[in-house]
Design an enzyme around this catalytic site. Sequence first.
Site, PDB file in Angstrom:
ATOM      1  CE1 TYR A  15       6.862   0.451  -4.351  1.00  0.00           C
ATOM      2  CE2 TYR A  15       5.075   1.774  -3.811  1.00  0.00           C
ATOM      3  CZ  TYR A  15       6.484   1.280  -3.696  1.00  0.00           C
ATOM      4  OH  TYR A  15       6.904   1.020  -2.234  1.00  0.00           O
ATOM      5  CD  GLU A  49      -1.206   0.086   3.537  1.00  0.00           C
ATOM      6  OE1 GLU A  49      -1.162   0.907   4.587  1.00  0.00           O
ATOM      7  OE2 GLU A  49      -2.001  -0.840   3.619  1.00  0.00           O
TER       8      GLU A  49
END
Length: 191
Positions: A157, A145
């Site tokens: 990411y 997260e």
Amino acid sequence: MNIPPEDSLFTAPFAAQLTAGLPVELVALTLKDVPQMAQLESMAHSHPMSAGNLADCFGHLYRVLGLKLSAGSDANTNAASDLASDPDSVDGLLGFAIVQQIVDEVTLLDICLLPSQQGKGYGKLLLKAVVTSAKASGAVVLMLEVRESNLAARALYQKAGFIESGRRKGYYPIAGGKEDAILMDLAITQE
């Protein structure tokens, strides 16, 4: 599923392949490294984990990977000189990543890099090491997260193949309120 010992995931030749030609090395961190980790955490994050929380991340479900200035790096190279003279360096610790593995699911709990070393490819290196170690340990998914406002991390990411899988509304504190946590997953294929 057979999980290799944690040290084998972060030592040569695995780590040497990822850091070839760089003035850094990947090492497995221990409880002795918690004070430096906490110092680095407070420099890099607006809401850092405490030393106690960091110490709790050492155990059979966790792996803690450190990025350190290589003892054998050539001080004459620009990168090595920049790192060695970095006033923010925390006893040679430039960054770290903490993962938790439960069966075949790995969660990246924290990835932290000295602010002065961000944007130089070291975050990408740490992430690649995390993905490689997750694969080596038999994982099928790597989850994380990230703060909605952390656009640089989200881009990193996404470039690594993570996809947004959900949100936690108002999860992270910020000055004057809260912001969402973006949940991201990376499917890991075993060959």
